[in-house]
Design an enzyme around this catalytic site. Sequence first.
Site: not given
Length: 1395
Positions: A164-165, A169, A213, A216-217, A439, A441
């Site tokens: 994330s971040g 996206t 992020n 973040s998605s 990804g 985590e």
Amino acid sequence: MALLELYTEYNRVWIPDAEHVWKSAEIMRDFHFGDNVLELLLEDGTHYYPVDPSKPQLPPLRNPDILVGENDLTALSYLHEPAVLHNLRVRFVESRIIYTYCGIILVAVNPYKQLPIYGDAIIHAYSGQNMGDMDPHIFAVAEEAYKQMARNHKNQSIIVSGESGAGKTVSARYAMRYFAVVSKSGSKTRVEDKVLASNPVTEAIGNAKTTRNDNSSRFGKYTEISFDRKYRIIGANMRTYLLEKSRVVFQADNERNYHIFYQMCSCAHLPEFKNLRLCDADKFRYTCMGGDITIEGIDDKKDMDETRQTFSLLGLKEDFQSDVFKVLAAILHLGNVEIRNSGDDKSSVSPSDPHLAVFCELLGVNAEGLVRWLCHRRIVLVAETVVKPMPKKRAVNARDALAKQIYAHLFDCIINRINTALKVPGKQHAFIGVLDIYGFETFDINSFEQFCINYANEKLQQQFNLHVFKLEQEEYMKEDIPWTLIDFYDNQPVIDLIEAKMGILDLLDEECLFPQGTDQSWLQKLYNYLDANPLFEKPRLSNEAFVIQHFADKVEYQCKGFLEKNRDALYEELVDIMRASKFPFLASFFQEEEQSTVTSKGVKVRPARPGVKPANKQLRTSVGDKFRSSLSLLMETLNATTPHYVRCIKPNDEKLPFEYDSSRVVQQLRACGVLETIRISAQSYPSRWTYIEFYSRYSILMLYQEADLNDKKQTCKIVLQRLIQDPNQYKFGRTKIFFRAGQVAYLEKLRLDRLRGACIIIQKHVRGWSQRRKYLRMREAAIILQQYIRGKRTVRLEAFFNIQAWAAVVIQRHFRGYRMRQIYQVVRLASITIQAFTRGWIARKRYKKMMEEQKALVLQKYARAWLARRRFQTMRRLVLNVQLSYRVQKLRKKIEEQFFAACSVTQVVDESILGRIAENNIEIQRQDHEKEVETLKGEIKRLKEERVSLHRKIEEGGQVNSDLQEQVIQLTKHVKVIPELRRDLNNLQNQRNNMDRKMKQQSEQARGIGFFIFTKQTSSPAIPKDYLGMLEYKREDEPRLIQNIILGILPQPKGVVVNMIPGLPAYILFMCVRHADYLNDEVKLKSLMNAIISAVKKVIMVRLIICLLAFICTEFMKQNTPRQKKNCLQNFDLSEHRQILSDLAIHIYHQFITVMEKSLTPAIVPGMLEHESLQGISSMKPTGFRKRSNSIYEDSDTHTISSIIQQLSVFHFTMTQHGMEQGLIKQAVKQMFFLVGATTLNNIMLRKDMCSCRKGMQIRCNISYLEEWLKEKDLQSSNAIDTLRPLSQAAWLLQVNKSTDEDAKEITEKCTELNSVQIVKILNSYTPIDDFEKRVTSSFVRKVQSLLQDREGSTQLMLDTDYRFQVTFPFSPSSQALELIQVPNSLHLGFLTRI
């Protein structure tokens, strides 16, 4: 050479470091086998690195500085973790480059800053380029996928992953934007715009702010972009994975809910949102848990407007949007429904709760039933049904579960509607999938979501490893190199641990079947069944967690919440209430769905075990099982496509621009598979050079006998066998040489040693020359001093002799002066005497000449008077002849009129009377003509006599005055009128004969029929001289005319076209137009003009258009010569065609420029940048997996600067031979030079390997060749060389020194044609070719940036190669006379009649 032998003095290594992960150290002493310590030098002093003598484990070697900063990590000689980490840091921090290749992977480091590298100009620059031709970029990956789809007719996938971040996206969005730009659909539906418009909607409902992020998605997305057979976008389809539903009801500190909630709250005051009764986001429980409800730099109200616009663009109408906003507002109000504790494990909801009323009103549900079943639960027993109250905690969970379920259904509904909107009629030929997925985590507290995410990454990593292994094998087979099995990490055991029978997911589903199952009981089963698995561990200090050894790292998962999240249960009573809603949109969410078997086609993926099928219909599928099924379908799709990988890296946790935290980066590199790719490559032959590259780079290491060989491939083999004795350290392929790790570094060391030795020899000779020069100067000075000292003894003696000599000189001076004065007096007297006699003679001669001139004037006066009288008499005779002819015609017409009057009275007239009358008339005319002929003959005879006498007089007076001779010549010219008079006399005789013949014919016809019949003449009247220069044609011949003169003239043999008059088709067409104008035939004229315009549109005939414009264009007609004005049209105004022809001329010019650009563009980059025009200056560097050269070792036909100049010469020759005006040629050449400069500069901006000092020298040399070509063609006035000034300044910038403040000031002063973005980009991309060059420091770049702050102008990185200079058509009057133009037989225009 063995790797151990490279640990020599002055080489550098990497040693572990707690803060920076790895730090550099220099070897102080050569290491030999058996040593137990490696002596190193660090910044803080000497360090001894312990080594086991039996099995030496030495620290990894550092690559030479020349290899640092490469576009491809696989180009590094030493492939290991510190080398990758350092290379990324140098590119990211020093060069400000965020993209780097690692074999087949594109590593993208998030800059946390907007960069000017994503414009349409950048997209067009990457379009059509091979991967590796340009700097690494997300557009390069997208182009490679698009090209492979079109070339191999196989579906493609772009897998974008990262934590994330990291920018997943944004990367996926840019990839889809690239496809939308390069593959325009061309349809009115604008599918590509809809595909891009889906991003703001999905981000609004699926993205949220997290601690890592701001956008973040919180779900995975696989977007399939469909293409037709012409590879244009025809639609798209999205599949989503594992939406984080828990975020709807819970957010951690400094986090937010999904963006859409805050966007709606920011627009609560708008009229269309009044009925939703919203307020600020901090008033709702579901949106204020994280504390901060705003994001810095984000305007939620503006984003809401964009979301609504994209809804409309996707075709989702206002009614659907209103229903979506109702559901979202109801979820917010549901979160504010207060559930009270009633004691004894009971809870209640006040029926008067305002938020409850709004929720029920918006969704049309029964408030009483909702209040009851939020706090109660129905338990169905064998004999009865029991309603049991629930405690507050479980009631709150039920409320939150309802909110999550509603949002999940709404999310799926919106995605389905978007997919429907993206479907258009047409059959899909191929697709490119873009996978934007989370990804690996690992957090302090990892739960069910992290478990599923890491499970998905395990599957993706397995697919990635197999693909890398397959590509490596294909490369070896392609090069005919023996393939040896490479050991690579296989994470199948981890996947079996998760998804196999009696695995973690299987045990989790089993525990969810038990009503009394808990997280603790499930965890105990894991301990019992999986304790023997080496990849599963039990934490020492916790009984509520378990540890899995993933491919990236160990992760500890907390078991709390696993069962609840896996069940994702919602009580049936609440479902029934939602299903009974009066709001159809909501009720459709909870309708019964029949399970359908999904069959898929594609490559089969090896499953760990068969899928679990429910025992009965009512058995619900768990979240884990759904996720496993969707993941299996995703893997089948990916395996059936060609994958392309993008790994996004987060450089720091503080979101600071261009800040690099090595510990965070290396953690992600280990997790995303980059280091695994490096490890697989390093096990075999990681460094790969083509024979041409090796020959160019290491020719300095060749012996004279080796370099003289013609076969470069054999030369490379001989040199390499001599330099590296161990044949196992390299392999020879068909087109490349494969090296073991470290061998390229060894070759670079040898090359550097050779260069260093050469430098020492050069220094030796230069210093010797300098010392010799110094010695000679000292010797010369000593000699001079000696001469001065020795000469001092004889100074007095020399002074005495000097005085005597001076006295003698004075005496000589006075005597010589006296002698010269005497001679001067004699010469002066003689000169005066000669002048007197000469002046008298000149005066007498001038008087005599004046008298002669006076006499000549008298003769001229009488001669001119005689000529004037003769011209008057000649004109009078001609007028009398004309009068006579006219009166004869009038008399004949009068007789004919009288005869017609007589015929009306009687029908029979005496034939003899008419004959006599006619004969008398003819006789009278014959007599008159004979008299005139006799008179003219006498006049001619007299004129001849006068001419003879004049000749005699002229000969006598020729010696008197030259002016009189000129008058005689003029008189002779006047005498030449006699032949014209003869021609007039002959014409009169011919007319008389014609009249006699016609009269005889009429008399014979009158005798035959007994009366006179007169018929009208059918022939056309004679055209006066004013209408000469016309061509007559028939209307039915118009298509043939257009075909032969316009359409069919191009395929003619070259000599035929070139040898014609320039613009001949235009002259012929205008002559036809003039004839139509003379006939006053408007229909014929318009038809011809329309046919001309239609035909010219099909071919390029600039000269034709310009010639036509010269006759009909107002601006050109102002500059026409009197002769051209005389030939202009008299009856029609072609102003309606004027603008059409002008526009057509401009269109043809641009079309002509486009044709030249297509021919020239392929040669620009190879000729200006890649070809090394300066011999002995090579800029070759090691390359990686993404190579430019894919050809065999033999020299192939490549473009050079000579190719560009030759192409320009062909253009110039063609334009000149076809009669194009010089002004227009200069404009075309200027446009071509701009294309060369802009294309070359754009490639420099996008190719780091071209930013070197030597390349700057090559570019400036090529520019000089182009300048010489302009001088040779006499085109300096075209200002074409000015268009190359930006390129010239860029080349100068590459060569100039870049270290001091003075250098920075000089750069800002001289690089006036480059903007600040371009200058900084070149400085950041500057790449040394050898160790003797220095990199540009970050402080110097910042200094230049500070000096450029006030510079105004464009901030675009790329020049617009499609820019066109304004064209002006020059006017050049034609010297061709229309009446003298001859039509060649080769044009086949025999049907035209000359008038």
